[in-house]
Scaffold this motif. Structure first.
Motif, short mmCIF file in Angstrom:
data_model
loop_
_atom_site.label_atom_id
_atom_site.label_comp_id
_atom_site.label_asym_id
_atom_site.label_seq_id
_atom_site.Cartn_x
_atom_site.Cartn_y
_atom_site.Cartn_z
N GLY A 181 0.77 -1.23 0.00
CA GLY A 181 0.00 0.00 0.00
C GLY A 181 0.80 1.29 0.00
O GLY A 181 0.27 2.35 0.28
N THR A 182 2.08 1.22 -0.27
CA THR A 182 2.88 2.43 -0.31
C THR A 182 3.04 2.86 -1.76
O THR A 182 2.58 2.20 -2.67
N ALA A 183 3.70 3.92 -1.94
CA ALA A 183 3.95 4.43 -3.29
C ALA A 183 5.22 3.80 -3.85
O ALA A 183 6.03 4.47 -4.48
N ALA A 184 5.41 2.51 -3.59
CA ALA A 184 6.59 1.84 -4.12
C ALA A 184 6.56 1.90 -5.64
O ALA A 184 5.51 1.76 -6.26
N ASN A 185 7.72 2.12 -6.21
CA ASN A 185 7.80 2.11 -7.66
C ASN A 185 7.50 0.71 -8.17
O ASN A 185 7.81 -0.28 -7.52
N ALA A 186 6.90 0.64 -9.34
CA ALA A 186 6.63 -0.66 -9.94
C ALA A 186 7.95 -1.40 -10.12
O ALA A 186 8.99 -0.80 -10.35
N GLY A 187 7.89 -2.70 -9.98
CA GLY A 187 9.09 -3.50 -10.17
C GLY A 187 9.06 -4.73 -9.30
O GLY A 187 8.07 -5.01 -8.62
N THR A 188 10.14 -5.46 -9.34
CA THR A 188 10.28 -6.70 -8.58
C THR A 188 11.23 -6.46 -7.41
O THR A 188 12.32 -5.93 -7.59
N PHE A 189 10.79 -6.85 -6.23
CA PHE A 189 11.57 -6.68 -5.02
C PHE A 189 11.80 -8.05 -4.39
O PHE A 189 10.90 -8.89 -4.38
N THR A 190 13.00 -8.30 -3.87
CA THR A 190 13.35 -9.59 -3.31
C THR A 190 13.71 -9.45 -1.84
O THR A 190 14.49 -8.58 -1.46
N VAL A 191 13.12 -10.32 -1.03
CA VAL A 191 13.48 -10.46 0.38
C VAL A 191 14.13 -11.83 0.50
O VAL A 191 13.52 -12.85 0.17
N SER A 192 15.38 -11.87 0.95
CA SER A 192 16.12 -13.13 1.06
C SER A 192 16.43 -13.45 2.50
O SER A 192 16.89 -12.59 3.25
N PHE A 193 16.18 -14.70 2.86
CA PHE A 193 16.61 -15.17 4.17
C PHE A 193 18.11 -15.40 4.05
O PHE A 193 18.58 -15.98 3.08
N GLN A 194 18.88 -14.95 5.03
CA GLN A 194 20.33 -15.04 4.98
C GLN A 194 20.84 -16.16 5.87
O GLN A 194 20.20 -16.58 6.81
N ASN A 195 22.05 -16.65 5.58
CA ASN A 195 22.65 -17.70 6.38
C ASN A 195 22.91 -17.25 7.81
O ASN A 195 23.06 -18.07 8.69
N SER A 196 22.95 -15.95 8.05
CA SER A 196 23.24 -15.45 9.38
C SER A 196 22.07 -15.61 10.36
O SER A 196 22.22 -15.40 11.54
N VAL A 197 20.89 -16.02 9.87
CA VAL A 197 19.74 -16.25 10.74
C VAL A 197 20.04 -17.48 11.58
O VAL A 197 20.44 -18.51 11.07
N THR A 198 19.86 -17.37 12.88
CA THR A 198 20.17 -18.46 13.80
C THR A 198 19.51 -19.76 13.36
O THR A 198 18.30 -19.80 13.13
N LEU A 199 20.26 -20.80 13.23
CA LEU A 199 19.83 -22.13 12.83
C LEU A 199 19.11 -22.14 11.48
O LEU A 199 18.42 -23.08 11.15
#
Length: 170
Positions: A14-32
């Motif tokens: 619901g924000t005014a984010a620009n059109a496009g593809t956005f990636t959220v990645s889980f990182q190896n630094s997350v515990t276990l």
């Protein structure tokens, strides 16, 4: 952390984010290799924010072979909730997530039924388009809410007026 994942989702919702593809990645630094939905530094948090993307925005959640876990051993929370928009989830295990419907109300004659527990590990709303690639579900559940209770009135049939936990009224 769950807090960061919530922040990322909310920034795109619901924000005014620009059109496009956005990636959220889980990182190896997350515990276990897991994000625990139920706590963040010992603080119990509510369910993850619903994904409700504006037109032209696509979200990719890349688990990088990690897990999204919906319990802390005491409380349970639902997994991903895709309300609207385009979502690709890949390389992720969603485990032990639970969606529980609300309880029905009280009434003198006809109590309300419990709400539907929709989703468990993943809920997909009618305005959402979700693609899964190497996503695994383990021990996720959707549980309907308890039926309401009748506290009076007249019911000559002797049948329950509500859901599974309703009182019988005669």
């Amino acid at each position: 952390s769950e807090a960061q994942l919530n922040t990322d989702i909310q920034l795109l919702d619901g924000t005014a984010a620009n059109a496009g593809t956005f990636t959220v990645s889980f990182q190896n630094s997350v515990t276990l290799g897991n994000i625990t939905l139920a706590q963040d530094g010992g603080t119990v948090l509510p369910d993850l924010a619903a994904i409700n993307l504006p037109s032209g925005v696509e979200l990719i959640i890349n688990g990088n072979a990690h897990s999204l876990i919906g319990t802390n051993g005491t409380n349970t929370f639902r997994g991903l909730f895709a309300y609207g928009g385009s979502l690709l989830v890949q390389n992720l295990t969603i485990a032990s997530a639970v969606a529980t419907g609300g309880a029905g109300g009280l009434a003198s004659d006809f109590a309300g039924g419990g709400g539907a527990g929709l989703g468990g590990g993943l809920f997909v709303g009618k305005s959402a388009s979700v693609t899964l690639d190497h996503v695994y579900f383990s021990n996720d559940r959707a549980i309907g809410g308890a039926g309401g209770a009748s506290y009076g009135g007249h019911n000559p049939s002797g049948k329950s007026n509500g859901g599974a936990n309703s009182n019988y009224v005669f």
